[in-house]
Motif scaffolding. Structure first.
Motif, PDB file in Angstrom:
ATOM      1  N   ASN A  89     -12.950   6.396  -0.923  1.00 40.62           N
ATOM      2  CA  ASN A  89     -12.278   7.025  -2.071  1.00 40.62           C
ATOM      3  C   ASN A  89     -10.941   6.357  -2.354  1.00 40.62           C
ATOM      4  N   GLN A  90     -10.163   6.119  -1.312  1.00 41.77           N
ATOM      5  CA  GLN A  90      -8.847   5.499  -1.497  1.00 41.77           C
ATOM      6  C   GLN A  90      -8.970   4.017  -1.866  1.00 41.77           C
ATOM      7  N   TYR A  91      -9.991   3.359  -1.343  1.00 41.82           N
ATOM      8  CA  TYR A  91     -10.214   1.947  -1.671  1.00 41.82           C
ATOM      9  C   TYR A  91     -10.422   1.767  -3.163  1.00 41.82           C
ATOM     10  N   LYS A  92     -11.139   2.698  -3.788  1.00 43.93           N
ATOM     11  CA  LYS A  92     -11.390   2.609  -5.231  1.00 43.93           C
ATOM     12  C   LYS A  92     -10.083   2.587  -6.024  1.00 43.93           C
ATOM     13  N   THR A  93      -9.068   3.285  -5.533  1.00 43.92           N
ATOM     14  CA  THR A  93      -7.762   3.304  -6.191  1.00 43.92           C
ATOM     15  C   THR A  93      -6.927   2.083  -5.826  1.00 43.92           C
ATOM     16  N   TYR A  94      -6.882   1.737  -4.543  1.00 37.47           N
ATOM     17  CA  TYR A  94      -5.924   0.738  -4.061  1.00 37.47           C
ATOM     18  C   TYR A  94      -6.410  -0.708  -4.118  1.00 37.47           C
ATOM     19  N   LYS A  95      -7.712  -0.945  -4.301  1.00 36.70           N
ATOM     20  CA  LYS A  95      -8.189  -2.335  -4.352  1.00 36.70           C
ATOM     21  C   LYS A  95      -7.575  -3.078  -5.532  1.00 36.70           C
ATOM     22  N   ASP A  96      -7.350  -2.383  -6.656  1.00 32.54           N
ATOM     23  CA  ASP A  96      -6.728  -3.017  -7.825  1.00 32.54           C
ATOM     24  C   ASP A  96      -5.212  -3.117  -7.681  1.00 32.54           C
ATOM     25  N   LEU A  97      -4.663  -2.521  -6.638  1.00 31.43           N
ATOM     26  CA  LEU A  97      -3.220  -2.575  -6.394  1.00 31.43           C
ATOM     27  C   LEU A  97      -2.880  -3.530  -5.244  1.00 31.43           C
ATOM     28  N   GLY A  98      -3.859  -4.339  -4.817  1.00 32.97           N
ATOM     29  CA  GLY A  98      -3.600  -5.355  -3.798  1.00 32.97           C
ATOM     30  C   GLY A  98      -3.813  -4.929  -2.366  1.00 32.97           C
ATOM     31  N   VAL A  99      -4.600  -3.870  -2.139  1.00 33.34           N
ATOM     32  CA  VAL A  99      -4.890  -3.429  -0.772  1.00 33.34           C
ATOM     33  C   VAL A  99      -6.390  -3.591  -0.528  1.00 33.34           C
ATOM     34  N   GLU A 100      -6.736  -4.255   0.559  1.00 34.22           N
ATOM     35  CA  GLU A 100      -8.132  -4.469   0.935  1.00 34.22           C
ATOM     36  C   GLU A 100      -8.459  -3.687   2.198  1.00 34.22           C
ATOM     37  N   ILE A 101      -9.703  -3.260   2.301  1.00 33.47           N
ATOM     38  CA  ILE A 101     -10.196  -2.674   3.544  1.00 33.47           C
ATOM     39  C   ILE A 101     -11.175  -3.667   4.149  1.00 33.47           C
ATOM     40  N   LEU A 102     -10.987  -3.959   5.421  1.00 32.49           N
ATOM     41  CA  LEU A 102     -11.962  -4.710   6.199  1.00 32.49           C
ATOM     42  C   LEU A 102     -12.410  -3.780   7.321  1.00 32.49           C
ATOM     43  N   ALA A 103     -13.670  -3.348   7.260  1.00 38.42           N
ATOM     44  CA  ALA A 103     -14.213  -2.432   8.260  1.00 38.42           C
ATOM     45  C   ALA A 103     -15.065  -3.247   9.226  1.00 38.42           C
ATOM     46  N   VAL A 104     -14.632  -3.322  10.474  1.00 38.43           N
ATOM     47  CA  VAL A 104     -15.279  -4.160  11.481  1.00 38.43           C
ATOM     48  C   VAL A 104     -16.157  -3.294  12.380  1.00 38.43           C
ATOM     49  N   ASN A 105     -17.467  -3.491  12.268  1.00 38.54           N
ATOM     50  CA  ASN A 105     -18.387  -2.801  13.165  1.00 38.54           C
ATOM     51  C   ASN A 105     -18.416  -3.558  14.485  1.00 38.54           C
ATOM     52  N   ALA A 166      -5.425  12.127   3.177  1.00 41.34           N
ATOM     53  CA  ALA A 166      -4.001  12.057   2.823  1.00 41.34           C
ATOM     54  C   ALA A 166      -3.288  10.981   3.657  1.00 41.34           C
ATOM     55  N   LYS A 167      -3.619  10.903   4.937  1.00 40.70           N
ATOM     56  CA  LYS A 167      -3.015   9.886   5.816  1.00 40.70           C
ATOM     57  C   LYS A 167      -3.441   8.490   5.366  1.00 40.70           C
ATOM     58  N   ILE A 168      -4.722   8.327   5.026  1.00 36.62           N
ATOM     59  CA  ILE A 168      -5.228   7.027   4.555  1.00 36.62           C
ATOM     60  C   ILE A 168      -4.479   6.609   3.294  1.00 36.62           C
ATOM     61  N   LYS A 169      -4.295   7.541   2.370  1.00 33.67           N
ATOM     62  CA  LYS A 169      -3.576   7.241   1.127  1.00 33.67           C
ATOM     63  C   LYS A 169      -2.147   6.779   1.424  1.00 33.67           C
ATOM     64  N   GLY A 170      -1.468   7.495   2.312  1.00 36.46           N
ATOM     65  CA  GLY A 170      -0.099   7.112   2.677  1.00 36.46           C
ATOM     66  C   GLY A 170      -0.043   5.748   3.345  1.00 36.46           C
ATOM     67  N   MET A 171      -1.036   5.464   4.180  1.00 40.62           N
ATOM     68  CA  MET A 171      -1.080   4.164   4.864  1.00 40.62           C
ATOM     69  C   MET A 171      -1.292   3.043   3.850  1.00 40.62           C
ATOM     70  N   MET A 172      -2.209   3.253   2.914  1.00 38.20           N
ATOM     71  CA  MET A 172      -2.466   2.222   1.897  1.00 38.20           C
ATOM     72  C   MET A 172      -1.251   2.013   1.011  1.00 38.20           C
ATOM     73  N   GLU A 173      -0.594   3.097   0.696  1.00 40.65           N
ATOM     74  CA  GLU A 173       0.629   3.009  -0.127  1.00 40.65           C
ATOM     75  C   GLU A 173       1.689   2.170   0.594  1.00 40.65           C
ATOM     76  N   SER A 174       1.730   2.299   1.930  1.00 40.92           N
ATOM     77  CA  SER A 174       2.779   1.610   2.704  1.00 40.92           C
ATOM     78  C   SER A 174       2.560   0.093   2.785  1.00 40.92           C
ATOM     79  N   ILE A 175       1.325  -0.377   2.574  1.00 39.41           N
ATOM     80  CA  ILE A 175       1.085  -1.831   2.655  1.00 39.41           C
ATOM     81  C   ILE A 175       0.779  -2.451   1.294  1.00 39.41           C
ATOM     82  N   LYS A 176       0.942  -1.659   0.245  1.00 39.03           N
ATOM     83  CA  LYS A 176       0.730  -2.157  -1.109  1.00 39.03           C
ATOM     84  C   LYS A 176       1.773  -3.234  -1.419  1.00 39.03           C
ATOM     85  N   PRO A 177       1.347  -4.395  -1.909  1.00 39.22           N
ATOM     86  CA  PRO A 177       2.334  -5.460  -2.204  1.00 39.22           C
ATOM     87  C   PRO A 177       3.291  -5.070  -3.316  1.00 39.22           C
TER      88      PRO A 177
END
Length: 177
Positions: A89-105, A166-177
């Protein structure tokens, strides 16, 4: 040679052996401590190359200039199952703001990952660490584990355990370029 002298010689030999072993261990520990040092906030994120489920290669250093939400997970991990839809859910918002998720299995066969992705469709790349080398490089012992990497490639936060949306959103906000 008397029994008393033989016993004394034996005790001295044992003591010298123990001291020699302690010296060898100390030297080994000092020469390898950088290799075994735990990754900390402020460190440069160790670079790696992993393949995603479509066969595309992802190199962490290629994401410099973007924030990276680096998440280690497994299909058997219940907290991972809980947080991954929130991450999506948060990726859909933050991917266009310069935040990527890499999920490592970590270390699971593709059929298990594919079964998981059928139940939980995700928009971000799912990378495969088949040999758990990257998991070991990052010194991960508990799943899920998340590392925030800023646009300069430095680790700004390390979290173990389930994250709320909410924590994920705050974390993504903190690394947004």
């Amino acid at each position: 040679m008397s029994d008393k002298k033989k016993r004394r010689l034996m005790i001295r030999t044992i003591i010298l052996s123990i001291m020699a072993a302690a010296v060898v261990y100390t030297l080994y520990a000092n020469f390898t401590k950088e290799k075994h040092a735990k990754i900390s906030v402020g460190d440069k994120a160790p670079d790696f190359v992993l393949t995603d489920m479509e066969g595309n290669k992802h190199k962490l250093s290629d994401y410099e200039g973007k924030g990276v939400f680096l998440n280690f997970w497994a299909t058997y991990c219940d907290p991972c199952k809980d947080e991954m839809p929130d991450m999506n859910n948060q990726y859909k918002t933050y991917k266009d703001l310069g935040v990527e998720i890499l999920a490592v299995n970590v270390g699971e066969p593709e059929f298990l990952i594919n079964n998981f992705l059928q139940k939980y469709p995700l928009d971000y790349p799912i990378l495969k660490d088949k040999t758990k080398d990257i998991m070991s490089m990052y010194k991960i012992y508990n799943l899920p584990a998340t590392f925030l990497v800023d646009p300069e490639g430095k680790i700004t936060m390390i979290e173990e355990g389930r994250l709320s949306e909410a924590k994920i959103k705050g974390m993504m906000e903190s690394i947004k370029p």
